[in-house]
Design a protein around this motif. Structure first.
Motif, PDB file in Angstrom:
ATOM      1  N   VAL A 155      26.686 -54.078   8.139  1.00 58.61           N
ATOM      2  CA  VAL A 155      25.617 -53.617   9.028  1.00 58.61           C
ATOM      3  C   VAL A 155      24.264 -53.740   8.325  1.00 58.61           C
ATOM      4  O   VAL A 155      23.288 -54.224   8.897  1.00 58.61           O
ATOM      5  CB  VAL A 155      25.875 -52.166   9.509  1.00 58.61           C
ATOM      6  N   THR A 156      24.200 -53.326   7.070  1.00 55.98           N
ATOM      7  CA  THR A 156      22.955 -53.414   6.302  1.00 55.98           C
ATOM      8  C   THR A 156      22.481 -54.860   6.211  1.00 55.98           C
ATOM      9  O   THR A 156      21.307 -55.152   6.429  1.00 55.98           O
ATOM     10  CB  THR A 156      23.132 -52.829   4.890  1.00 55.98           C
ATOM     11  N   GLY A 157      23.389 -55.758   5.865  1.00 55.30           N
ATOM     12  CA  GLY A 157      23.038 -57.169   5.745  1.00 55.30           C
ATOM     13  C   GLY A 157      22.508 -57.741   7.047  1.00 55.30           C
ATOM     14  O   GLY A 157      21.510 -58.480   7.061  1.00 55.30           O
ATOM     15  N   ASN A 158      23.141 -57.407   8.150  1.00 57.69           N
ATOM     16  CA  ASN A 158      22.700 -57.918   9.444  1.00 57.69           C
ATOM     17  C   ASN A 158      21.382 -57.300   9.887  1.00 57.69           C
ATOM     18  O   ASN A 158      20.527 -57.986  10.442  1.00 57.69           O
ATOM     19  CB  ASN A 158      23.792 -57.716  10.501  1.00 57.69           C
ATOM     20  N   MET A 159      21.222 -55.997   9.638  1.00 56.61           N
ATOM     21  CA  MET A 159      19.944 -55.356   9.986  1.00 56.61           C
ATOM     22  C   MET A 159      18.811 -55.973   9.167  1.00 56.61           C
ATOM     23  O   MET A 159      17.733 -56.250   9.696  1.00 56.61           O
ATOM     24  CB  MET A 159      20.015 -53.841   9.722  1.00 56.61           C
ATOM     25  N   THR A 160      19.065 -56.191   7.884  1.00 56.98           N
ATOM     26  CA  THR A 160      18.056 -56.799   7.010  1.00 56.98           C
ATOM     27  C   THR A 160      17.694 -58.192   7.502  1.00 56.98           C
ATOM     28  O   THR A 160      16.515 -58.555   7.561  1.00 56.98           O
ATOM     29  CB  THR A 160      18.568 -56.841   5.556  1.00 56.98           C
ATOM     30  N   MET A 161      18.714 -58.963   7.867  1.00 56.32           N
ATOM     31  CA  MET A 161      18.471 -60.310   8.379  1.00 56.32           C
ATOM     32  C   MET A 161      17.634 -60.266   9.659  1.00 56.32           C
ATOM     33  O   MET A 161      16.687 -61.042   9.823  1.00 56.32           O
ATOM     34  CB  MET A 161      19.795 -61.021   8.641  1.00 56.32           C
ATOM     35  N   LEU A 162      17.964 -59.358  10.559  1.00 55.16           N
ATOM     36  CA  LEU A 162      17.206 -59.233  11.812  1.00 55.16           C
ATOM     37  C   LEU A 162      15.762 -58.826  11.540  1.00 55.16           C
ATOM     38  O   LEU A 162      14.836 -59.320  12.187  1.00 55.16           O
ATOM     39  CB  LEU A 162      17.885 -58.229  12.751  1.00 55.16           C
ATOM     40  N   LEU A 163      15.557 -57.935  10.575  1.00 55.26           N
ATOM     41  CA  LEU A 163      14.203 -57.512  10.219  1.00 55.26           C
ATOM     42  C   LEU A 163      13.413 -58.662   9.606  1.00 55.26           C
ATOM     43  O   LEU A 163      12.256 -58.892   9.967  1.00 55.26           O
ATOM     44  CB  LEU A 163      14.238 -56.320   9.262  1.00 55.26           C
ATOM     45  N   LYS A 164      14.030 -59.400   8.686  1.00 51.85           N
ATOM     46  CA  LYS A 164      13.345 -60.524   8.048  1.00 51.85           C
ATOM     47  C   LYS A 164      12.982 -61.606   9.056  1.00 51.85           C
ATOM     48  O   LYS A 164      11.938 -62.235   8.954  1.00 51.85           O
ATOM     49  CB  LYS A 164      14.217 -61.126   6.943  1.00 51.85           C
ATOM     50  N   ALA A 165      13.877 -61.828  10.021  1.00 50.86           N
ATOM     51  CA  ALA A 165      13.658 -62.864  11.026  1.00 50.86           C
ATOM     52  C   ALA A 165      12.699 -62.412  12.132  1.00 50.86           C
ATOM     53  O   ALA A 165      12.372 -63.202  13.021  1.00 50.86           O
ATOM     54  CB  ALA A 165      14.993 -63.280  11.639  1.00 50.86           C
ATOM     55  N   LYS A 166      12.287 -61.142  12.070  1.00 46.18           N
ATOM     56  CA  LYS A 166      11.454 -60.566  13.131  1.00 46.18           C
ATOM     57  C   LYS A 166      12.107 -60.795  14.495  1.00 46.18           C
ATOM     58  O   LYS A 166      11.468 -61.197  15.467  1.00 46.18           O
ATOM     59  CB  LYS A 166      10.039 -61.144  13.090  1.00 46.18           C
TER      60      LYS A 166
END
Length: 184
Positions: A155-166
């Motif tokens: 979940v952390t990895g996916n949330m981080t990816m979504l945040l980085k990708a805006k």
């Protein structure tokens, strides 16, 4: 070698933060901070090698404070409701100033990513704790191959990816729908 004074280091970072907030990140430099602190420019180099190191320290402190504030800012009852609040909370912080700080790291980008991994670890621990508090999450889904810890990391990895990708909120909602189908 002279011993570093942690109080002076904190003062220097506070001055750097003030300059960044009032004049912009480009105005942060060794000379300006030293002048405001009333110290010699050379003394600054006892604490920071260059501007990027100052910005890295500011970024790290910013994220520590943000994750601390997140503890009380997230109030939804369900884990999935909390995920949405966390995403919005972190995105607002990134849009406000954390993103500008992170983008200004220049040559220290790799070191910055390493230090930010520790912040992701704090977020992961927070998500794990939040999952354990949600009594609606099924207990029968966890086993040796599929642990709460692994899921929190996922979940952390996916949330981080979504945040980085805006990513747009629709992408977050899709991700949360997947999480819901898995854990409830």
């Amino acid at each position: 070698m002279r011993r570093k004074d942690d109080t002076l280091r904190d003062t220097l970072l506070n001055l750097a933060r003030n300059i960044a907030d009032t004049q912009g990140i480009d105005a942060v430099n060794i000379r300006a901070i030293a002048q405001r602190a009333g110290i010699a420019t050379g003394t600054m180099y006892n604490y920071f090698s260059n501007k990027e190191e100052i910005l890295l320290a500011l970024t790290e402190e910013y994220w520590k404070q943000t994750l601390f504030e997140m503890r009380t800012a997230i109030t939804a009852d369900s884990f999935c409701g909390q995920l949405k609040q966390i995403f919005v909370f972190l995105r607002e912080r990134i849009d406000q100033s954390a993103g500008k700080l992170m983008n200004s790291l220049g040559g220290l980008e790799t070191l910055g990513q390493t230090r930010m991994a520790s912040m992701q670890s704090v977020l992961e621990s927070s998500l794990l704790q939040r999952m354990e508090q949600d009594t609606a999450i099924r207990d029968d889904i966890w086993n040796e191959q599929f642990t709460k810890q692994q899921f929190a990391c996922f979940v952390t990895g996916n949330m981080t990816m979504l945040l980085k990708a805006k990513a747009p909120m629709t992408d977050l909602c899709f991700f949360i729908a997947i999480v819901q189908k898995i854990i409830y």
